[in-house]
Each structure stands twice: as C-alpha cells, then as structure tokens.
Design a protein around this motif. Structure first.
Motif, mmCIF file in Angstrom:
data_model
loop_
_atom_site.group_PDB
_atom_site.id
_atom_site.type_symbol
_atom_site.label_atom_id
_atom_site.label_comp_id
_atom_site.label_asym_id
_atom_site.label_seq_id
_atom_site.Cartn_x
_atom_site.Cartn_y
_atom_site.Cartn_z
ATOM 1 N N VAL A 69 0.844 -1.200 0.000
ATOM 2 C CA VAL A 69 0.000 0.000 0.000
ATOM 3 C C VAL A 69 0.873 1.241 0.000
ATOM 4 C CG1 VAL A 69 -1.602 1.349 1.433
ATOM 5 C CG2 VAL A 69 -2.019 -1.084 1.049
ATOM 6 N N CYS A 70 1.893 1.229 0.816
ATOM 7 C CA CYS A 70 2.807 2.359 0.923
ATOM 8 C C CYS A 70 3.521 2.599 -0.409
ATOM 9 C CB CYS A 70 3.817 2.090 2.035
ATOM 10 S SG CYS A 70 4.925 3.454 2.317
ATOM 11 N N GLN A 71 4.030 1.549 -1.019
ATOM 12 C CA GLN A 71 4.739 1.709 -2.279
ATOM 13 C C GLN A 71 3.804 2.240 -3.364
ATOM 14 O OE1 GLN A 71 7.043 -1.648 -3.679
ATOM 15 N NE2 GLN A 71 7.419 -0.697 -5.656
ATOM 16 N N ARG A 72 2.572 1.701 -3.440
ATOM 17 C CA ARG A 72 1.612 2.188 -4.444
ATOM 18 C C ARG A 72 1.329 3.685 -4.263
ATOM 19 N NH1 ARG A 72 -1.028 -2.771 -3.457
ATOM 20 N NH2 ARG A 72 -0.678 -4.185 -5.179
ATOM 21 N N LYS A 73 1.139 4.078 -3.021
ATOM 22 C CA LYS A 73 0.853 5.487 -2.741
ATOM 23 C C LYS A 73 2.051 6.357 -3.123
ATOM 24 C CE LYS A 73 -1.888 8.644 -1.169
ATOM 25 N NZ LYS A 73 -3.092 8.996 -1.890
ATOM 26 N N PHE A 74 3.253 5.940 -2.776
ATOM 27 C CA PHE A 74 4.455 6.693 -3.112
ATOM 28 C C PHE A 74 4.596 6.832 -4.625
ATOM 29 C CE2 PHE A 74 9.026 6.997 -4.022
ATOM 30 C CZ PHE A 74 9.374 8.073 -3.210
ATOM 31 N N GLU A 75 4.298 5.763 -5.353
ATOM 32 C CA GLU A 75 4.457 5.769 -6.802
ATOM 33 C C GLU A 75 3.388 6.577 -7.527
ATOM 34 O OE1 GLU A 75 5.080 1.809 -8.325
ATOM 35 O OE2 GLU A 75 6.935 1.570 -7.181
ATOM 36 N N GLU A 76 2.401 7.089 -6.807
ATOM 37 C CA GLU A 76 1.445 8.013 -7.422
ATOM 38 C C GLU A 76 2.115 9.332 -7.794
ATOM 39 O OE1 GLU A 76 -1.982 8.547 -4.908
ATOM 40 O OE2 GLU A 76 -2.527 6.430 -5.025
ATOM 41 N N THR A 77 3.183 9.679 -7.086
ATOM 42 C CA THR A 77 3.865 10.954 -7.328
ATOM 43 C C THR A 77 5.361 10.795 -7.592
ATOM 44 O OG1 THR A 77 4.113 11.251 -4.938
ATOM 45 C CG2 THR A 77 2.198 12.297 -5.970
ATOM 46 N N HIS A 78 5.857 9.577 -7.515
ATOM 47 C CA HIS A 78 7.288 9.303 -7.718
ATOM 48 C C HIS A 78 7.432 8.052 -8.574
ATOM 49 C CE1 HIS A 78 7.099 11.641 -3.985
ATOM 50 N NE2 HIS A 78 8.328 12.036 -4.259
ATOM 51 N N SER A 79 8.632 7.769 -8.991
ATOM 52 C CA SER A 79 8.884 6.583 -9.814
ATOM 53 C C SER A 79 9.227 5.366 -8.946
ATOM 54 C CB SER A 79 10.038 6.843 -10.778
ATOM 55 O OG SER A 79 11.267 6.929 -10.063
ATOM 56 N N ARG A 80 9.116 4.213 -9.557
ATOM 57 C CA ARG A 80 9.511 2.974 -8.882
ATOM 58 C C ARG A 80 11.007 3.004 -8.589
ATOM 59 N NH1 ARG A 80 6.681 -2.299 -10.380
ATOM 60 N NH2 ARG A 80 5.164 -1.026 -9.286
ATOM 61 N N GLU A 81 11.770 3.565 -9.495
ATOM 62 C CA GLU A 81 13.213 3.656 -9.295
ATOM 63 C C GLU A 81 13.529 4.481 -8.047
ATOM 64 O OE1 GLU A 81 11.644 4.141 -12.300
ATOM 65 O OE2 GLU A 81 12.295 2.212 -13.110
ATOM 66 N N GLU A 82 12.786 5.578 -7.845
ATOM 67 C CA GLU A 82 12.991 6.395 -6.642
ATOM 68 C C GLU A 82 12.677 5.586 -5.384
ATOM 69 O OE1 GLU A 82 11.899 10.876 -7.051
ATOM 70 O OE2 GLU A 82 10.591 9.749 -8.421
ATOM 71 N N PHE A 83 11.572 4.836 -5.426
ATOM 72 C CA PHE A 83 11.207 4.021 -4.270
ATOM 73 C C PHE A 83 12.312 3.010 -3.969
ATOM 74 C CE2 PHE A 83 9.326 0.344 -2.196
ATOM 75 C CZ PHE A 83 8.658 0.947 -1.145
ATOM 76 N N MET A 84 12.800 2.353 -4.998
ATOM 77 C CA MET A 84 13.830 1.335 -4.800
ATOM 78 C C MET A 84 15.151 1.940 -4.329
ATOM 79 S SD MET A 84 12.853 -1.371 -7.793
ATOM 80 C CE MET A 84 14.181 -2.467 -7.365
ATOM 81 N N GLU A 85 15.447 3.158 -4.722
ATOM 82 C CA GLU A 85 16.640 3.834 -4.209
ATOM 83 C C GLU A 85 16.518 4.087 -2.709
ATOM 84 O OE1 GLU A 85 17.787 7.426 -6.258
ATOM 85 O OE2 GLU A 85 17.595 6.444 -8.203
ATOM 86 N N ILE A 86 15.297 4.416 -2.275
ATOM 87 C CA ILE A 86 15.057 4.728 -0.866
ATOM 88 C C ILE A 86 14.986 3.464 -0.018
ATOM 89 C CG2 ILE A 86 13.374 5.711 0.753
ATOM 90 C CD1 ILE A 86 12.569 7.616 -1.588
ATOM 91 N N ILE A 87 14.183 2.482 -0.456
ATOM 92 C CA ILE A 87 13.896 1.289 0.347
ATOM 93 C C ILE A 87 14.814 0.115 0.006
ATOM 94 C CG2 ILE A 87 12.109 -0.450 0.878
ATOM 95 C CD1 ILE A 87 11.709 2.297 2.228
ATOM 96 N N GLY A 88 15.240 0.020 -1.239
ATOM 97 C CA GLY A 88 16.162 -1.049 -1.604
ATOM 98 C C GLY A 88 15.546 -2.260 -2.247
ATOM 99 N N ARG A 89 14.208 -2.265 -2.370
ATOM 100 C CA ARG A 89 13.549 -3.387 -3.055
ATOM 101 C C ARG A 89 12.146 -3.006 -3.475
ATOM 102 N NH1 ARG A 89 11.498 -8.280 0.743
ATOM 103 N NH2 ARG A 89 10.348 -8.669 -1.137
ATOM 104 N N ASN A 90 11.594 -3.813 -4.368
ATOM 105 C CA ASN A 90 10.250 -3.621 -4.885
ATOM 106 C C ASN A 90 9.308 -4.623 -4.208
ATOM 107 O OD1 ASN A 90 8.025 -3.094 -6.594
ATOM 108 N ND2 ASN A 90 8.724 -4.619 -8.064
ATOM 109 N N TYR A 91 8.146 -4.136 -3.755
ATOM 110 C CA TYR A 91 7.160 -5.017 -3.100
ATOM 111 C C TYR A 91 5.965 -5.306 -3.987
ATOM 112 C CZ TYR A 91 9.722 -4.560 1.216
ATOM 113 O OH TYR A 91 10.707 -4.631 2.174
ATOM 114 N N LEU A 92 5.934 -4.741 -5.198
ATOM 115 C CA LEU A 92 4.800 -4.918 -6.096
ATOM 116 C C LEU A 92 5.121 -5.911 -7.195
ATOM 117 C CD1 LEU A 92 3.707 -1.181 -6.403
ATOM 118 C CD2 LEU A 92 2.849 -2.922 -4.827
ATOM 119 N N ASP A 93 4.104 -6.641 -7.623
ATOM 120 C CA ASP A 93 4.283 -7.656 -8.661
ATOM 121 C C ASP A 93 4.075 -7.098 -10.061
ATOM 122 O OD1 ASP A 93 4.762 -9.610 -6.733
ATOM 123 O OD2 ASP A 93 2.634 -10.083 -6.555
ATOM 124 N N ASP A 94 3.448 -5.930 -10.165
ATOM 125 C CA ASP A 94 3.131 -5.381 -11.488
ATOM 126 C C ASP A 94 4.285 -4.633 -12.100
ATOM 127 O OD1 ASP A 94 2.574 -3.657 -9.277
ATOM 128 O OD2 ASP A 94 1.616 -2.256 -10.621
#
Length: 94
Positions: A69-94
């Motif tokens: 849920v957190c990753q989806r919400k973050f990706e509404e305004t940021h990229s997946r690459e940005e999320f992965m830079e911050i957290i270090g992994r992807n939690y979504l299957d899509d």
C-alpha cells in the motif's frame, strides 16, 4: 516528522476504528524506521492490530500488505526507481 502519505485522518487503517487508542506504525521498521518517518511511510493502528498476532510485527502477510500500500501510494507521485533507491527493493508484482 512527516505526516502519513497513506492516511489524512487518524483511524485504524486495518479496522477503520475511530475514537480508540491508536499507535503509529512505520511501514518499514527496524533499520528503515527513520526513512519511514522522513517520507511518511506510516499508518495508524489499534494496539491489537499493531502488535497483536495479526499485526504487521507478527504476521508477514499484514506486513507485506502495508508495504505494498505504501509503495503504491508513493508511486502516485514518484517513480519505482525512486522508491527502490530509498527502500532497496520492490514489493509490487506489477
């Protein structure tokens, strides 16, 4: 201390309960707790939903749900690459 990017109002994210004692849950905890605080990766939970047997600290499925849920919400305004830079992994299957 950033506000939650997931919730605008204070209620239990998992049960919807209002006007009860609530605890702040950092979706990414342990060594990532400060990152959760900085980016608002957090939700409100009742003590039972926070620390109980079905809560994110005891139940892996609940933990993953909140991370997704957190990753989806973050990706509404940021990229997946940005999320992965911050957290270090992807939690979504899509």
């Amino acid at each position: 201390m950033a506000k939650s990017i997931i919730q605008k109002e204070k209620y239990c994210y998992l049960s919807g309960a209002k006007n009860v004692p609530l605890e702040e849950h950092h979706c990414f905890f342990g060594p990532l707790r400060k990152i959760s605080e900085r980016y608002g990766f957090k939700v409100w939970l009742t003590p039972e939903y926070h620390r109980g047997k079905n809560g994110p600290h005891q139940d892996r499925q609940t933990d993953l749900l909140l991370k997704r849920v957190c990753q989806r919400k973050f990706e509404e305004t940021h990229s997946r690459e940005e999320f992965m830079e911050i957290i270090g992994r992807n939690y979504l299957d899509d």
